[in-house]
Design an enzyme around this catalytic site. Structure first.
Site, PDB file in Angstrom:
ATOM      1  N   ASP A  46       0.798  -1.237   0.000  1.00 12.16           N
ATOM      2  CA  ASP A  46       0.000   0.000   0.000  1.00 12.16           C
ATOM      3  C   ASP A  46       0.830   1.286   0.000  1.00 12.16           C
ATOM      4  OD1 ASP A  46      -1.469  -2.149   0.881  1.00 12.16           O
ATOM      5  OD2 ASP A  46      -2.308  -1.143   2.626  1.00 12.16           O
ATOM      6  N   ASP A 166      -5.898   1.369   9.132  1.00 18.65           N
ATOM      7  CA  ASP A 166      -5.676   2.252   7.982  1.00 18.65           C
ATOM      8  C   ASP A 166      -6.335   3.621   8.157  1.00 18.65           C
ATOM      9  OD1 ASP A 166      -4.641  -0.156   7.144  1.00 18.65           O
ATOM     10  OD2 ASP A 166      -6.255  -0.600   5.729  1.00 18.65           O
TER      11      ASP A 166
HETATM   12  C1  FRU Z   1      -3.985  -3.521   2.707  1.00 20.69           C
HETATM   13  C2  FRU Z   1      -3.490  -3.868   4.089  1.00 20.69           C
HETATM   14  C3  FRU Z   1      -3.919  -2.858   5.115  1.00 20.69           C
HETATM   15  C4  FRU Z   1      -2.874  -2.999   6.175  1.00 20.69           C
HETATM   16  C5  FRU Z   1      -1.643  -3.244   5.349  1.00 20.69           C
HETATM   17  C6  FRU Z   1      -0.615  -4.136   5.995  1.00 20.69           C
HETATM   18  O1  FRU Z   1      -3.237  -4.113   1.704  1.00 20.69           O
HETATM   19  O2  FRU Z   1      -3.904  -5.172   4.457  1.00 20.69           O
HETATM   20  O3  FRU Z   1      -5.233  -3.032   5.573  1.00 20.69           O
HETATM   21  O4  FRU Z   1      -2.769  -1.865   6.963  1.00 20.69           O
HETATM   22  O5  FRU Z   1      -2.084  -3.834   4.159  1.00 20.69           O
HETATM   23  O6  FRU Z   1       0.502  -4.217   5.184  1.00 20.69           O
END
Ligand code: FRU
Length: 485
Positions: A46, A166
């Site tokens: 992300d 998030d």
């Molecule tokens: C999305 C996610 C988020 C989390 C992150 C961990 O791809 O699963 O929800 O914060 O990746 O890497």
């Protein structure tokens, strides 16, 4: 593919020396990108903390140093002055406290002009691997590195499952308050978002309630990476719903959707003008995040992870995977979202070359079409066969993209063929190719399609059948692949 133990995946990075050899090795890969942000080693997922602050674009990505595996996550920091030339800055946030001991997970940023603030999920796990997600904060220090706030802003709520993460920070001018949206899962397994508010960034946070998206009370099992922005007076809500299949998306259970509508901060209700739309129709586009402090009420700037959770890619054999998409400018016109690479990307065009069936490793192809049927096959073999096939069917106004004819196949189980329906007949197609990715923009950003591809040495051609004028520009490199940890 390599099997990883939990110990290996969650190993703490003690010294850059531990991954130097990995960097040196992957740097020589034929699939390394030249104008996309990609992991310095291991895996990037992300985009995080994307913001414009004091003349600099800051971007971070979820980073697992060790290989093509999701394990202990760091925020890796890159900066740019123009959104196209990116420089590696090293680790931004490391999972080095009690609260984030098993990962500095995704989050966002906001600048108040003076300081740049970060909000992220501290992924704490106990010895028995029970998870507690904390909403943590940090502030950019004078040395250009984020400095963590000692304590989290708040912990998880016990009336939701362990999936609460998030944080997306926004300022609401009308309410004169900051809001944090957090992706969440209810106790009965439904995807949603929680809303918190405060007058100040580092204190006073209070739970306001659950976001209500009218008509979407039961839509997937978790909404990862929520994002909200106002563009030209309309609210744009974006998130990544999981654990559900959606029509036209083959077997995938990870999606990235958007709604255009109106956000009411009194009732925490988002009223969509229409149903949801896919942010991108491609195989690999997820966890999109817009930049904060763009400074123009009529545009947003967004990028995403070219990749999906649960998937793996051909470069995993070389112990790395993932990339950021190109940054896109977002506009809302006549109730529709348009997404197109920021104009600085086009400055990477090298001298135009004759479109004669050969594909540079980094390039942009532009087709001006008459709205009739079209076939564009990219990365074909010397005899013109194979490749990524892109077919436009004028009668249904639909593009169909099929990657099953490429030599290297991956993620077959979630589907290798997807449709991109258009709202208007195909008149223009822009395709941005970097060594292991393709981003397709139809009709100046009406719809988009992003995918990883891993062409072999033999897959260097393309074929075009249909009424279209093609232009082709090789692209200059703009992202430094330096070893900075
Ligand atoms: C999305 C996610 C988020 C989390 C992150 C961990 O791809 O699963 O929800 O914060 O990746 O890497």
């Amino acid at each position: 593919m390599r099997e990883w133990t939990r110990e290996e995946r969650y190993q703490v990075l003690e010294s850059p020396e531990q991954v130097k050899e990995l960097h040196e090795r992957i740097k020589t890969s034929a699939w390394r990108q030249t104008y996309h942000v990609q992991p310095v080693t291991g895996l990037s997922s992300d985009p995080n903390g994307f913001a414009f602050h004091k003349g600099v674009w800051h971007l971070f990505y979820q980073w697992c140093p060790w290989g093509a595996v999701h394990g202990l996550k760091y925020w890796y920091h890159v900066t740019s002055l123009d959104l196209v030339h990116w420089k590696n800055e090293g680790v931004g946030l490391a999972p080095d406290t009690y609260y984030d001991n098993k990962g500095a997970h995704s989050g966002s940023a906001i600048s108040d002009g003076e300081n740049l603030y970060f909000f992220y999920t501290g992924n704490h796990r106990d010895e028995d691997w029970t998870r507690t997600p904390y909403t943590c904060a940090a502030k950019l220090g004078d040395d250009g590195k984020p400095v963590k706030r000692e304590k989290p802003l708040f912990g998880p709520r016990d009336d939701y499952s362990e999936h609460q993460r998030d944080p997306k920070i926004v300022w609401n001018e009308e309410k004169k308050r900051y809001y944090i949206f957090i992706g969440a899962q209810t106790l009965d397994g439904k995807g949603t978002a929680q809303v918190y508010s405060s007058e100040k960034l580092f204190e006073g946070w209070k739970f306001e309630g659950q976001l209500h998206v009218v008509g979407y009370e039961d839509f997937g099992g978790m909404w990862e990476c929520p994002y909200i922005v106002n563009i030209s007076g309309k609210d744009l809500l974006i998130f990544s719903p999981q654990y559900t299949k959606l029509p036209g998306r083959a077997e995938s259970t990870n999606h990235n959707v958007y709604f255009i509508g109106t956000m009411d901060y009194d009732t925490l209700t988002f009223a969509p003008d229409e149903g949801f739309s896919h942010l991108d129709y491609g195989f690999d586009f997820y966890a999109a995040q817009g930049a904060a402090n763009v400074g123009d009420p009529d545009k947003g700037i967004l990028l995403a992870w070219i990749g999906l959770p649960d998937n793996h890619y051909a470069s995993a054999e070389e112990d790395w995977e993932g990339s950021m998409s190109l940054p896109r400018e977002l506009r809302i016109k006549d109730g529709h979202l348009y997404q197109y690479p920021v104009k600085e990307v086009m400055a990477l065009r090298d001298e135009e070359i004759k479109p004669e069936g050969k594909l540079p490793k980094a390039a942009e192809m532009e087709l001006t079409c008459d709205g009739g049927d079209l076939d564009l096959n990219l990365f074909t073999l010397a005899d013109g066969n194979g490749g990524l096939t892109i077919h436009y069917d004028a009668s249904s106004q639909t593009m169909t993209i099929d990657k099953s004819h490429l030599t290297l196949r991956f993620n077959e189980a979630v589907g290798e063929k997807l449709d991109m329906p258009l709202r208007t007949p195909l008149k223009k197609l822009n395709v941005f190719i970097d060594h292991s990715s393709v981003e397709i923009f139809a009709n100046d950003g009406e719809e988009t399609f992003t995918a990883h591809v891993y062409p072999t040495k033999e897959e260097t051609g393309y074929t075009l059948v249909g009424n279209a004028v093609a232009k082709l520009w090789p692209y200059k490199a703009s992202v430094k692949d330096d070893f900075v940890i």
